[in-house]
Design a protein around this motif. Structure first.
Motif, PDB file in Angstrom:
ATOM      1  N   TRP A  58       0.820  -1.118  -0.049  1.00 59.04           N
ATOM      2  CA  TRP A  58      -0.004  -0.146   0.059  1.00 59.04           C
ATOM      3  C   TRP A  58       0.827   1.267  -0.232  1.00 59.04           C
ATOM      4  CZ3 TRP A  58      -5.191   0.997  -0.292  1.00 59.04           C
ATOM      5  CH2 TRP A  58      -5.570   2.398   0.046  1.00 59.04           C
ATOM      6  N   LEU A  59       1.881   1.336   0.710  1.00 55.90           N
ATOM      7  CA  LEU A  59       2.646   2.445   1.031  1.00 55.90           C
ATOM      8  C   LEU A  59       3.516   2.594  -0.332  1.00 55.90           C
ATOM      9  CD1 LEU A  59       3.623   2.208   4.706  1.00 55.90           C
ATOM     10  CD2 LEU A  59       1.773   3.570   3.870  1.00 55.90           C
ATOM     11  N   ARG A  60       4.010   1.731  -1.159  1.00 52.58           N
ATOM     12  CA  ARG A  60       4.564   2.107  -2.435  1.00 52.58           C
ATOM     13  C   ARG A  60       3.739   2.619  -3.530  1.00 52.58           C
ATOM     14  NH1 ARG A  60       7.084  -2.945  -0.809  1.00 52.58           N
ATOM     15  NH2 ARG A  60       5.787  -4.280  -2.322  1.00 52.58           N
ATOM     16  N   ARG A  61       2.621   2.303  -3.172  1.00 53.90           N
ATOM     17  CA  ARG A  61       1.740   3.133  -4.247  1.00 53.90           C
ATOM     18  C   ARG A  61       1.724   4.778  -4.256  1.00 53.90           C
ATOM     19  NH1 ARG A  61       2.030  -1.389  -4.286  1.00 53.90           N
ATOM     20  NH2 ARG A  61       3.583  -1.032  -5.890  1.00 53.90           N
ATOM     21  N   ARG A  62       1.671   5.218  -5.593  1.00 54.80           N
ATOM     22  CA  ARG A  62       1.686   6.510  -5.610  1.00 54.80           C
ATOM     23  C   ARG A  62       0.422   7.081  -6.708  1.00 54.80           C
ATOM     24  NH1 ARG A  62       3.796   6.238  -1.603  1.00 54.80           N
ATOM     25  NH2 ARG A  62       5.538   6.884  -0.805  1.00 54.80           N
ATOM     26  N   GLY A  63      -0.583   7.668  -6.308  1.00 52.89           N
ATOM     27  CA  GLY A  63      -1.450   8.307  -7.114  1.00 52.89           C
ATOM     28  C   GLY A  63      -2.643   7.371  -7.135  1.00 52.89           C
ATOM     29  N   TYR A  64      -3.930   7.865  -7.188  1.00 50.01           N
ATOM     30  CA  TYR A  64      -5.207   6.951  -7.329  1.00 50.01           C
ATOM     31  C   TYR A  64      -5.331   6.039  -8.274  1.00 50.01           C
ATOM     32  CZ  TYR A  64      -7.213  10.207  -3.672  1.00 50.01           C
ATOM     33  OH  TYR A  64      -7.507  10.782  -2.513  1.00 50.01           O
TER      34      TYR A  64
END
Length: 683
Positions: free
Chosen positions: A586-592
């Protein structure tokens, strides 16, 4: 590969060892109804065999052999430290048969085949090892957990799994030396066994630096690579063959045991979920709830063990039962499955003799429930819950797999009796008319082959149509779930932002997939029933034509086979795992858009294998069972018709026998009527 018994130390014959063998009969009364039906069927088959006709005797012998092979199997699953193995040992009447303190690495399904002393069963034990492909999947991909972590991009978790696998592989090679690779895919068989031999295959011992100098009977020597074990035990109080199947836990690092347990449930008709009275059924047991949710409610039984450790078992059991019911209802489990309470520990002490060896707390709980300061071994056995469990299982066997097996044989008995009656009438006509009925046997054979060809083609056509619709339903359910989950994810992001970790429950997907399987199975069985009915009518017409009969003759079709539960639905998927790797993903994702697209892709890839297994393996098993049912029915009819057709040109001996054909026909009708009555009473 077979391991010669001479390589093992002298071992006594495999049979229960208990100081109080009479206790094992308590609870077996639950099987009385089923045993009575088996006895009635045996009498009907014996009557058929005594009619003095070689064809009838052959058919009756074949059906008797089928009856002797009936062996209902019961799979036990459970929490770690719930006492599942101890419960099975007590039910077997052999405390200590299976090691109850197995190492978490152990992945062995152990099937204990109980047989009455009169039954002819293969004695001894057999142990099968993982094949090279299964081992390679574990080593190369880290099992299911490794595949899951890989798809999720959880590199740290994947590396952790790989390190654990490497340690396991090195330990295995340390134990087995140069024999390690050669043993994969092989089997060891023994004519007799004892506890020490069982421990060699299903219980891990201490790590060893050098394997070469160790004795042959080293504890846990083959446990790393053993996949399944079959033990055959004589049990004087078991009225028919019965298989108790012990499974590994479902919460191992690689989800390897989960896959093995799923396979065991698929092969059984009854499942017993063993829980600890201290743990009941908490949210950490979702894997267990998923497993029993995949089977019919009438095929699942819950046994709460270790009540001997409760301070007030009489009142606490009611609270535990309510808690279990609520948890099952909340998570779409079989909320109406029977819940029994007991103690394998009490059962073990009742079998072994004096109760003085109990702990003070356990004895105090027993006294409290027994209402007696000096409870007897029979009190302890009754309160162990084992007799009650056997009674519930007896009811389920009678109405399920056992009852269906007897009904299948009863249909064959009725058809055999009707076929013989038709031949007797034919010979009777020859006697009274002064002529022999000539039958073209080759034509009958061709007719039956054409019947089979048409029926097989009809089944294949029906399956193709229903399978196509099934795949459409599966895909629709899959996409609907992914769309809803992704929409929920976007809603979460819009409401809470990216700093709050989101999770989503996949129960909805499992419900949709289970519903699709139920619709497919119900429709396929309906189509198959119509085809089998039509096939039986055609066979009856061939009887009438072959024997020159004008009156009606009914041949009963076989029942469509039982559908295996779609247990693939129960396997763990990414959304079931609420570990640290999910937070890191989760924390590695960037942007919706990144969240939505990557989540959709990960869950699609993670759940697609489940859909593949349902559309391929699950569906093809149904197809194979239907075709086998049809082929078996027609083989049986072909055997009866062709054999009896030879008698329709009566010899002098046949004509002599035929003078009394009415008496024989009356006896055949009595047998047929007795079998029909038995089936009606059972229904």
């Amino acid at each position: 590969m077979t391991l010669d018994d001479r390589a093992a130390p002298a071992i006594e014959a495999a049979r229960p060892r208990t100081a109080n063998p009479g206790l094992l009969a308590l609870g077996m009364d639950g099987f009385a109804g089923f045993v009575d039906r088996m006895d009635q069927m045996r009498r009907a088959l014996a009557d058929l065999g005594e009619l003095g006709d070689a064809t009838v005797a052959k058919g009756a012998g074949r059906l008797s052999a089928q009856l002797d092979l009936v062996e209902p199997s019961i799979t036990f699953i459970g929490q770690v430290k719930a006492g599942k193995t101890s419960l099975i040992n007590a039910m077997t009447g052999w405390p200590g048969l299976l090691p109850a303190d197995v190492n978490p690495w152990t992945s062995v399904v152990t099937s204990i085949h109980l047989a009455p002393s009169w039954a002819t069963a293969a004695a001894g034990a057999s142990f099968r090892f993982f094949d090279p492909q299964e081992w390679d999947r574990l080593i190369e991909k880290g099992g299911r957990m490794g595949e899951l972590a890989s798809r999720a991009g959880a590199e740290e978790e994947l590396e952790k799994v790989r390190r654990q696998i490497e340690r396991m592989r090195e330990k295995s090679k340390g134990r087995l030396g140069r024999r390690f690779e050669l043993l994969l895919g092989q089997e060891h068989r023994y004519g007799v066994f004892d506890e020490a031999l069982v421990e060699r295959y299903v219980c891990l011992g201490d790590d060893l630096d050098d394997d070469e100098g160790e004795p042959f009977d080293m504890r846990g020597r083959f446990a790393d690579i053993t996949k399944s074990a079959d033990l055959f035990v004589d049990h004087a109080n078991v009225p028919f063959k019965l298989c108790l199947r012990d499974t590994p836990g479902v919460n191992d690092t690689f989800l390897m045991r989960e896959q093995i347990t799923i396979g065991a449930i698929r092969d059984s008709r009854l499942c017993v979920l063993v829980l600890s009275a201290h743990q009941a059924l908490s949210t950490v047991d979702m894997a267990l709830i998923r497993l029993i949710s995949a089977v019919k409610a009438r095929e699942a039984v819950i046994f709460v063990n270790r009540i001997d450790e409760l301070s007030d078992p009489a009142s606490q059991t009611a609270e535990i039962r309510d808690s279990i019911r609520a948890t099952l209802k909340k998570h779409e489990g079989p909320a109406d499955a029977p819940i029994l309470f007991g103690s394998a520990f009490w059962g073990q002490h009742a079998l072994e003799g004096p109760l003085a060896g109990m702990t003070e707390a356990s004895r105090r709980a027993l006294v409290m429930l027994a209402g007696n300061e000096t409870p007897t071994a029979e009190d302890a056995w009754t309160l162990s819950g084992i007799p009650a469990l056997y009674r519930v299982l007896g009811e389920r066997v009678a109405e399920g797999v056992g009852g269906e097996a007897i009904d299948r044989i009863a249909r064959s008995v009725g058809n055999l009796a009707r076929g013989v009656t038709a031949a007797q009438r034919s010979i009777g006509l020859a006697v009274t008319g002064g002529h022999a009925v000539q039958v073209d046997t080759a034509r009958i054979t061709r007719d039956l082959a054409q019947i089979e060809q048409r029926a097989t083609a009809a089944l294949e056509t029906a399956f193709a149509a229903q399978h196509e619709a099934f795949c459409v339903r599966l895909d629709r359910s899959h996409h609907n779930f992914l769309d809803r989950a992704t929409a929920a994810l976007i809603e979460h992001l819009e409401k809470y932002g990216e700093g709050t970790v989101w999770s989503y429950e996949p129960t909805g997907l499992r419900i949709l997939l289970r519903s699709a399987c139920q619709v497919f199975g119900k429709r396929m069985q309906g189509d198959a029933r119509a085809i089998l009915d039509a096939t039986a009518a055609e066979v009856a017409a061939s009887y009438r034509a072959a024997f020159g009969l004008n009156e009606a003759l009914a041949i009963e079709p076989p029942a469509p086979p039982r559908l295996n539960p779609p247990v693939a639905i129960a396997q763990t998927i990414a959304l079931d795992v609420k570990g640290t790797w999910w937070r890191r993903w989760w924390l590695r994702r960037r942007g919706y858009r990144s969240f939505a697209a990557e989540f959709y892709k990960m869950i699609r890839e993670e759940t697609s294998p489940i859909l593949d297994e349902l559309s391929r393996d699950h569906a093809q098993t149904i197809r194979a069972d239907l075709l086998r049912t049809l082929a078996t029915f027609l083989d049986e009819q072909r055997e009866i018709v062709t054999a009896l057709a030879e008698k329709t040109a009566p010899t002098a001996e046949d004509l002599g026998v035929a003078l009394g054909y009415q008496e024989r026909a009356d006896r055949l009708r009595q047998i047929e009527s007795a079998v029909a009555t038995m089936r009606q009473e059972a229904a």
